[in-house]
Design an enzyme around this catalytic site. Structure first.
Site, PDB file in Angstrom:
ATOM      1  N   LYS A  79      -0.790   3.917   8.496  1.00  0.00           N
ATOM      2  CA  LYS A  79      -0.212   4.044   7.158  1.00  0.00           C
ATOM      3  C   LYS A  79       1.224   4.561   7.244  1.00  0.00           C
ATOM      4  CE  LYS A  79      -1.110   6.091   2.611  1.00  0.00           C
ATOM      5  NZ  LYS A  79      -2.048   6.875   1.773  1.00  0.00           N
ATOM      6  N   SER A 154      -2.432   5.170  -2.587  1.00  0.00           N
ATOM      7  CA  SER A 154      -1.304   4.800  -1.770  1.00  0.00           C
ATOM      8  C   SER A 154      -1.684   4.084  -0.477  1.00  0.00           C
ATOM      9  CB  SER A 154      -0.470   6.050  -1.434  1.00  0.00           C
ATOM     10  OG  SER A 154      -1.250   7.001  -0.713  1.00  0.00           O
ATOM     11  N   SER A 178      -5.903   8.233  -3.270  1.00  0.00           N
ATOM     12  CA  SER A 178      -5.076   7.294  -2.529  1.00  0.00           C
ATOM     13  C   SER A 178      -5.813   6.443  -1.510  1.00  0.00           C
ATOM     14  CB  SER A 178      -3.923   8.026  -1.826  1.00  0.00           C
ATOM     15  OG  SER A 178      -2.918   8.361  -2.755  1.00  0.00           O
TER      16      SER A 178
END
Length: 472
Positions: A79, A154, A178
Site C-alpha cells: 500500500k 484507503s 480503510s
C-alpha cells in the site's frame, strides 16, 4: 500448471514447495495479468522493472524449500502509505511525488524477510484520507465488479488488485474503515486487528494515538491468517504490543455456537442506501451455527461521532502538521487534509481529554455487550460503491453529509476502541455491486473473529465469484 493467478497464497506456496509451480512462472503470470487488467482499474502503481522482478523470482527458485519463508516467492504490492526501499512511495501526495526511500518501513521489511517479492505499490487516497482511492499523483482506482465505480479506500488499490487476481495477498491499513470498506466493496476479506497487534515503526509518539492499524487482506480467511502471522510480531519498542499467536493453526478449531448482535443502522442514526441493511441482515441469518439478535443502539451516536472526529483530527494534525506549517507544501494538500489539520491544531488538551473520556465510556458499554455476544455486526458502508468521478458522497438517503467522511460513520464504533474486526463479503445488490459486513469481536479476540470468518467462508466463499469476464 494453468494460470496460477486465481489461486490463494497458501495454495501457491504449497505448489512451489512440491515443485508444481516456480516463482518465476508465477511472476510471469502475475506480470501478464497486471498488463492485461490493471490499465482498466489502476489498482497497482509504481510497478517495478519486469526484468528485475523476473531475476528476483528466478533467485527465489534457487532457495531450498527448508529455508523458505512463509511468503516465499509471492508477488506483493505494498500500500502506498508504506515506504519501500527503491520503490516510488508517494502517500498519494504531490509533496512526495518523487520520493524513493532508501530503506523499508517495518511492514515492507517484514514482507521481504518472509520471502515476498515486492513488485510495486497499491493505490490510495492522498495520505489515506477518505474512503475513495484517488489522488493527483496516480489517479483513481476502479472497482473490478464495476470499473466506473470506486473500489473504496484507503486500501482501494489493494482490494481491487485482490479481486482482479493481480495479487493473492495484500496489506491494508485502517483508521476509519480503510480496509473494511474496500474489502466489502470488492468482494474480498479485510481484517482490522486489535490495536497494537501489528506494530509500526517506533517514530514519534507511540502512546497517544490509538486509532489506525495495519492489517491483512485476502480472498480467504486462511490467507488472512498467514499474512497476519507475518505482520503481528511484537516489537519491544512499542507500548501497546501483544504476543504472537498461531492464527493459522487456530482456524482448525471450530468457532462453536456463535451469538451475534446486529446493530444495523444504530437505531436510524445513520442513513443507509436502499438494500444494504436487508442484504447484510439476511446474510447473518445464514451464518452457520449462530443465533442473531437485533440490538437497540447501546450508546449515543452523536457522542461517538464527536469523540471520534476530535481524536481523528488531533491524530491527523500530529502526523501531517509539518506539511501544513510550510506554506509551499500546504498549497499542495487537498482541502480535506487542510480541514483535518487545522481542526486538530485548534483543540485544547482538555478537549482531547473529554473526547477520550467518551471513548472510555463507550469501551465500558461495549464490554457489557461482549458478555452477551461473541460478535457485533454492522454493514461495512452506508452506501453502495459510487461513481469513481466523485470525491465523496454529499448525501446519503436524502440526508446531507457535513464532512468528507460522515458517510462512513458506521465504522466508528470499532475504530474508536481498536477492536478486531473482519470485513466479510455478503453478496451483491440489485446492480451487481458487492457489499460486506463488519464482524466485531472484543479486544484481543483476533483468533476467535478469524475462526468465525472461516465458518462463514466455508459456507459461502463469496470471493470465489470472480469479476465479470472482460472486466478483470
Amino acid at each position: 500448471m494453468d494460470d496460477p493467478t486465481g489461486l490463494g497464497a497458501l495454495a501457491l506456496r504449497r505448489a512451489m514447495d512440491v515443485g508444481r509451480l516456480t516463482a518465476a512462472a508465477l511472476m510471469e503470470a502475475t506480470l501478464a495479468r497486471i498488463a492485461r487488467v490493471n490499465p482498466g482499474l489502476n489498482a497497482i502503481v509504481a510497478l517495478r522493472d519486469p526484468a528485475a522482478l523476473r531475476a528476483e523470482a528466478a533467485a527465489a527458485d534457487r532457495v531450498p524449500v527448508a529455508a523458505r519463508g512463509p511468503l516465499h516467492g509471492l508477488p506483493m504490492a505494498v500500500k502506498d502509505l508504506v515506504g519501500v526501499a527503491g520503490i516510488r512511495s508517494t502517500w498519494g501526495s504531490p509533496i512526495l511525488a518523487d520520493n524513493v526511500p532508501a530503506q523499508d518501513d517495518m511492514l515492507a521489511a517484514r514482507l521481504r524477510a518472509a520471502g515476498a517479492i515486492l513488485i510495486g505499490k497499491t493505490n490510495t487516497p492522498e495520505f489515506g484520507l477518505g474512503s475513495h482511492s484517488y489522488n493527483p499523483v496516480h489517479g483513481v482506482t476502479g472497482n473490478p465488479y464495476a470499473p466506473e465505480r470506486t473500489a473504496g479506500g484507503s486500501s482501494g488499490g489493494a482490494a481491487a488488485a485482490l479481486a482482479a487476481r493481480m495479487l493473492a495477498l495484500a496489506d491494508g491499513s485502517d483508521m476509519m474503515g480503510s480496509l473494511r470498506n474496500p474489502a466489502g466493496w470488492c468482494n474480498v476479506y479485510g481484517f482490522r486487528p486489535t490495536y497494537g497487534r501489528v506494530p509500526v515503526d517506533p517514530v514519534g509518539d507511540t502512546f497517544l494515538h490509538q486509532l489506525a492499524t495495519d492489517g491483512p487482506m485476502a480472498r480467504s480467511i486462511e490467507d488472512l491468517a498467514l499474512l497476519l502471522e507475518v505482520l503481528a510480531v511484537p516489537d519491544p519498542r512499542l507500548p501497546h504490543g501483544r504476543p504472537s499467536e498461531p492464527f493459522l493453526a487456530a482456524l482448525d478449531r471450530p468457532a462453536g455456537r456463535l451469538r451475534i448482535g446486529w446493530l444495523g443502522d444504530w437505531g436510524a442514526a445513520w442513513p443507509m442506501e436502499n438494500g444494504i441493511l436487508s442484504l447484510c441482515r439476511n446474510a447473518l441469518d445464514d451464518f452457520p451455527d449462530a443465533t442473531v439478535e437485533d440490538v437497540p443502539p447501546p450508546f449515543a451516536a452523536a457522542r461517538l461521532w464527536d469523540s471520534w472526529t476530535t481524536l481523528r483530527s488531533w491524530a491527523v494534525a500530529a502526523r501531517l502538521g509539518v506539511f501544513h506549517a510550510d506554506a509551499g507544501r500546504r498549497a499542495l494538500l487537498k482541502p480535506e487534509a487542510i480541514w483535518e489539520i487545522e481542526r486538530g491544531l485548534s483543540f485544547s488538551a482538555m478537549q482531547v481529554h473529554r473526547a477520550s473520556v467518551v471513548r472510555s465510556e463507550w469501551n465500558a458499554v461495549a464490554a457489557g455487550l461482549f458478555q452477551r455476544f461473541d460478535l457485533l455486526a454492522l454493514p461495512v458502508a452506508q452506501v453502495w460503491p459510487f461513481p469513481k468521478g466523485w470525491d465523496w458522497p454529499k448525501s446519503v438517503a436524502g440526508r446531507a453529509m457535513d464532512t468528507y467522511h460522515r458517510w462512513m460513520e458506521v465504522v466508528v464504533p470499532a475504530s474508536l476502541l481498536g477492536l478486531p474486526t473482519l470485513a466479510a463479503p455478503v453478496g451483491f445488490g440489485p446492480q451487481g455491486l458487492p457489499m460486506g459486513v463488519q464482524l466485531i469481536g472484543p479486544r484481543g479476540a483476533d483468533a476467535a473473529v478469524l475462526r468465525a470468518g472461516q465458518a462463514w467462508h466455508r459456507a459461502t466463499d463469496w470471493p470465489g465469484r470472480v469479476p465479470p469476464a472482460g472486466v478483470a
